[in-house]
Design an enzyme around this catalytic site. Structure first.
Site, PDB file in Angstrom:
ATOM      1  N   GLY A  23       0.798  -1.393  -0.209  1.00 36.32           N
ATOM      2  CA  GLY A  23       0.044   0.107   0.075  1.00 36.32           C
ATOM      3  C   GLY A  23       0.884   1.476   0.524  1.00 36.32           C
ATOM      4  N   ARG A  84       1.360  -4.669  -5.429  1.00 36.61           N
ATOM      5  CA  ARG A  84       1.437  -6.314  -5.244  1.00 36.61           C
ATOM      6  C   ARG A  84       1.759  -7.439  -5.955  1.00 36.61           C
ATOM      7  NH1 ARG A  84      -2.108  -3.095  -1.477  1.00 36.61           N
ATOM      8  NH2 ARG A  84      -1.172  -3.777   0.241  1.00 36.61           N
ATOM      9  N   ASP A 115       3.702  -4.387   6.655  1.00 34.36           N
ATOM     10  CA  ASP A 115       4.839  -5.441   6.973  1.00 34.36           C
ATOM     11  C   ASP A 115       4.991  -6.587   6.045  1.00 34.36           C
ATOM     12  OD1 ASP A 115       2.287  -5.509   7.433  1.00 34.36           O
ATOM     13  OD2 ASP A 115       1.944  -6.824   9.253  1.00 34.36           O
ATOM     14  N   THR A 138       3.963   3.002   5.201  1.00 36.49           N
ATOM     15  CA  THR A 138       2.201   2.515   6.277  1.00 36.49           C
ATOM     16  C   THR A 138       1.663   3.043   6.824  1.00 36.49           C
ATOM     17  OG1 THR A 138       0.817   1.043   6.999  1.00 36.49           O
ATOM     18  CG2 THR A 138       3.013   0.829   7.844  1.00 36.49           C
ATOM     19  N   ILE A 139       0.896   3.746   5.899  1.00 41.99           N
ATOM     20  CA  ILE A 139      -0.419   4.906   7.233  1.00 41.99           C
ATOM     21  C   ILE A 139      -1.304   4.031   8.455  1.00 41.99           C
ATOM     22  CG2 ILE A 139      -1.049   5.865   4.878  1.00 41.99           C
ATOM     23  CD1 ILE A 139      -3.553   4.519   5.732  1.00 41.99           C
ATOM     24  N   ASP A 140      -0.424   2.591   8.417  1.00 45.66           N
ATOM     25  CA  ASP A 140      -1.482   1.806   9.681  1.00 45.66           C
ATOM     26  C   ASP A 140      -0.268   2.188  10.503  1.00 45.66           C
ATOM     27  OD1 ASP A 140      -3.637   1.048   8.101  1.00 45.66           O
ATOM     28  OD2 ASP A 140      -2.716  -0.805   7.481  1.00 45.66           O
ATOM     29  N   ASP A 142       1.314  -0.523  12.335  1.00 44.09           N
ATOM     30  CA  ASP A 142       0.825  -1.384  13.141  1.00 44.09           C
ATOM     31  C   ASP A 142       2.691  -2.528  12.493  1.00 44.09           C
ATOM     32  OD1 ASP A 142       0.997  -2.322  10.070  1.00 44.09           O
ATOM     33  OD2 ASP A 142      -0.477  -3.157   9.917  1.00 44.09           O
ATOM     34  N   ARG A 167     -18.194  16.484  10.710  1.00 42.32           N
ATOM     35  CA  ARG A 167     -19.528  16.311  12.444  1.00 42.32           C
ATOM     36  C   ARG A 167     -20.039  17.315  12.010  1.00 42.32           C
ATOM     37  NH1 ARG A 167     -18.839  15.405  17.890  1.00 42.32           N
ATOM     38  NH2 ARG A 167     -16.991  14.695  18.116  1.00 42.32           N
ATOM     39  N   ARG A 175     -27.354  13.796  13.950  1.00 37.83           N
ATOM     40  CA  ARG A 175     -27.122  12.994  13.272  1.00 37.83           C
ATOM     41  C   ARG A 175     -25.628  11.795  13.860  1.00 37.83           C
ATOM     42  NH1 ARG A 175     -31.345  11.550   9.370  1.00 37.83           N
ATOM     43  NH2 ARG A 175     -30.185   8.924  10.213  1.00 37.83           N
ATOM     44  N   MET A 182      -9.298   3.263   7.849  1.00 34.92           N
ATOM     45  CA  MET A 182      -8.526   1.800   7.787  1.00 34.92           C
ATOM     46  C   MET A 182      -8.027   1.341   8.602  1.00 34.92           C
ATOM     47  SD  MET A 182      -6.827   2.605   4.449  1.00 34.92           S
ATOM     48  CE  MET A 182      -7.834   3.106   2.966  1.00 34.92           C
ATOM     49  N   ARG A 184      -7.300  -2.594   8.796  1.00 33.35           N
ATOM     50  CA  ARG A 184      -7.952  -3.995   8.911  1.00 33.35           C
ATOM     51  C   ARG A 184      -7.274  -4.965  10.063  1.00 33.35           C
ATOM     52  NH1 ARG A 184      -6.759  -5.733   3.305  1.00 33.35           N
ATOM     53  NH2 ARG A 184      -8.389  -4.155   2.120  1.00 33.35           N
ATOM     54  N   ALA A 199     -13.959  12.345  19.241  1.00 37.47           N
ATOM     55  CA  ALA A 199     -15.622  10.509  18.850  1.00 37.47           C
ATOM     56  C   ALA A 199     -16.259  10.991  19.601  1.00 37.47           C
ATOM     57  CB  ALA A 199     -14.771   9.529  17.863  1.00 37.47           C
ATOM     58  N   SER A 228     -28.058  14.098  20.507  1.00 39.80           N
ATOM     59  CA  SER A 228     -28.595  14.340  19.522  1.00 39.80           C
ATOM     60  C   SER A 228     -27.844  13.865  18.675  1.00 39.80           C
ATOM     61  CB  SER A 228     -29.123  15.446  19.297  1.00 39.80           C
ATOM     62  OG  SER A 228     -28.411  16.368  18.856  1.00 39.80           O
ATOM     63  N   ILE A 265      -8.998   7.659   0.061  1.00 37.72           N
ATOM     64  CA  ILE A 265      -8.494   9.671   0.295  1.00 37.72           C
ATOM     65  C   ILE A 265      -7.566   9.141   1.654  1.00 37.72           C
ATOM     66  CG2 ILE A 265     -10.978  10.838  -0.317  1.00 37.72           C
ATOM     67  CD1 ILE A 265     -11.716  11.537   2.914  1.00 37.72           C
ATOM     68  N   GLN A 266      -7.938   8.420   2.687  1.00 38.49           N
ATOM     69  CA  GLN A 266      -6.825   8.286   3.962  1.00 38.49           C
ATOM     70  C   GLN A 266      -5.267   8.225   3.323  1.00 38.49           C
ATOM     71  OE1 GLN A 266      -8.806   5.606   7.486  1.00 38.49           O
ATOM     72  NE2 GLN A 266      -9.467   5.790   5.028  1.00 38.49           N
TER      73      GLN A 266
HETATM   74  P1  ADP Z   1       1.953  -4.176   2.446  1.00 39.81           P
HETATM   75  O1  ADP Z   1       3.912  -4.167   2.238  1.00 39.81           O
HETATM   76  O2  ADP Z   1       1.718  -3.122   2.309  1.00 39.81           O
HETATM   77  O3  ADP Z   1       1.681  -4.908   4.403  1.00 39.81           O
HETATM   78  P2  ADP Z   1       1.459  -6.342   1.451  1.00 39.81           P
HETATM   79  O4  ADP Z   1       1.181  -7.667   2.468  1.00 39.81           O
HETATM   80  O5  ADP Z   1       0.149  -6.539   0.097  1.00 39.81           O
HETATM   81  O6  ADP Z   1       1.983  -5.235   1.633  1.00 39.81           O
HETATM   82  O7  ADP Z   1       2.686  -6.612   0.734  1.00 39.81           O
HETATM   83  C1  ADP Z   1       2.800  -6.176  -0.844  1.00 39.81           C
HETATM   84  C2  ADP Z   1       4.095  -7.436  -1.751  1.00 39.81           C
HETATM   85  O8  ADP Z   1       5.233  -7.611  -0.770  1.00 39.81           O
HETATM   86  C3  ADP Z   1       3.307  -8.843  -1.870  1.00 39.81           C
HETATM   87  O9  ADP Z   1       1.995  -8.304  -2.903  1.00 39.81           O
HETATM   88  C4  ADP Z   1       4.373  -9.784  -2.005  1.00 39.81           C
HETATM   89  O10 ADP Z   1       5.318  -9.352  -3.799  1.00 39.81           O
HETATM   90  C5  ADP Z   1       5.975  -9.010  -0.740  1.00 39.81           C
HETATM   91  N1  ADP Z   1       4.888 -10.104   0.301  1.00 39.81           N
HETATM   92  C6  ADP Z   1       4.305 -10.527   1.289  1.00 39.81           C
HETATM   93  N2  ADP Z   1       4.162 -10.931   2.322  1.00 39.81           N
HETATM   94  C7  ADP Z   1       5.166 -11.754   1.575  1.00 39.81           C
HETATM   95  C8  ADP Z   1       5.625 -13.150   1.741  1.00 39.81           C
HETATM   96  N3  ADP Z   1       4.917 -13.672   3.237  1.00 39.81           N
HETATM   97  N4  ADP Z   1       6.770 -13.501   1.157  1.00 39.81           N
HETATM   98  C9  ADP Z   1       7.245 -13.382   0.773  1.00 39.81           C
HETATM   99  N5  ADP Z   1       7.247 -11.775   0.069  1.00 39.81           N
HETATM  100  C10 ADP Z   1       6.006 -11.392   0.786  1.00 39.81           C
END
Ligand code: ADP
Length: 334
Positions: A23, A84, A115, A138-140, A142, A167, A175, A182, A184, A199, A228, A265-266
């Protein structure tokens, strides 16, 4: 500003490659710029790989010079594009990627992503021995081992801007709005956004959602004359249509909240000053870590300092939402 480690140069590199994967996140461009300018300072050529691991497998890359990364620090997204790449999950593909780099005489790889991307980077290093440095993009927010990630601050501010506008409508029409942000597997963004937006409620995967409790809360604040209208921030979670389902269930309790899904949009937009500085520093220092002989690490931030985190740890451990922060968020509910 961060405390930066002082690193001694113990290795030389003539060329390295850089890619953005998974992402996109605002600030990725600033990170690429930081790495390229820092590498040029050390006479290292940086190849910019298009579309993440997909472009790597297609040998789609070219050297970047100083002007290639001019006028990008303020742009969201990633000018190298992201994608991806399911093929990268196989050992054969990772071996092919290593061959492609070796044929070009490229000696190391910098991966900016979440990750998933950093897991791919770790496996690539482990299997091929080509040095890899990861940057958390990553915007998450995490990712284990770092308190901050490139793009989180911008995404939080983008969501806040949207919620402040929602708001106004919520107040005018008396309302309730369920606003989905975002996240998951993690309520990191939702918790920060929810606190900062004032919030009325925050619903995150880390705290089981009990519709009766949510409805009771709405009834109580309504009766006390406070409620309200209001904003309930919901982390998207990993089940489809979670927020619409919550809205439907609340209807059975006599509430008809509107649903607003902030969605993509985020992710986009001009990176905040904070993200630009973070990304520039992490990008630049990635080169210093390589020259100091580090590999198979992510460069992150902890206690105000730039730190190295073994990619192995990042895969093994999950970053949990700070329970104290969650406690505060729940206490701030009406
Ligand atoms: P993010 O990096 O944002 O978490 P993804 O989880 O979709 O996004 O991973 C992005 C890309 O990284 C995947 O399309 C793949 O090419 C590679 N990738 C993700 N997980 C693995 C994994 N377990 N082994 C090898 N490559 C991975």
């Amino acid at each position: 500003m961060y405390n930066l480690p002082s690193l001694d140069v113990v290795k030389t590199f003539s060329s390295v490659a850089i890619l953005t994967s998974g992402g996109d996140a605002p600030g990725m461009n600033a990170a690429i710029r930081g790495a390229v300018r820092s590498a040029l300072h050390h006479n290292i050529t940086v190849y910019g790989v298009q579309r993440g691991f997909s472009g790597l497998l297609q040998d789609d890359m070219e050297p970047l010079n100083s002007s290639s990364v001019s006028n990008i620090v303020q742009r969201g997204g990633t000018f190298l594009k992201s994608a991806r790449c399911p093929e990268f999950h196989t050992t054969e593909s990772r071996a092919l990627a290593a061959n492609i780099l070796q044929r070009r005489g490229i000696e190391a790889l910098i991966v900016i992503g979440g990750d998933g991307s950093l897991t791919g980077a770790h496996l690539f290093e482990e299997e091929t021995g080509i040095p890899v440095i990861g940057l958390p993009g990553t915007i998450d927010n995490d990712i284990f081992g770092t308190e901050d990630t490139i793009g989180f601050d911008t995404a939080m501010n983008t969501a806040l801007d949207a919620i402040d506008r929602i708001r106004d409508t919520a107040d005018s029409h008396e309302r309730h709005f369920l606003v989905e942000v975002m996240g998951r597997n993690s309520g990191f963004l939702a918790t920060h956004v929810g606190i900062a937006a004032g919030a009325e409620m925050i619903l995150v995967p880390e705290h089981a959602i009990n519709i009766e409790e949510v409805a009771l809360q709405l009834v109580t604040s309504h009766r006390s004359g406070m409620g309200s209208s209001g904003i309930i921030v919901v982390a998207e979670g990993n089940k489809p249509d979670l927020t619409h389902n919550i809205a439907q269930q609340l209807q059975q309790h006599g509430f008809t909240p509107h649903v607003s899904i902030l969605g993509h949009i985020q992710r986009g937009g001009t990176p905040s000053g904070h993200d630009r500085v973070l990304a520039s520093c992490l990008g630049a220092i990635a080169i210093d870590f390589l020259l100091a002989g580090y590999s198979d690490i992510m460069v992150g931030v902890s206690d105000g300092a730039v730190v190295d985190v073994p990619l192995d740890d990042l895969i093994r451990y999950r970053k949990g939402l700070d329970p104290e922060l969650l406690k505060i968020a729940l206490q701030l509910h009406k």
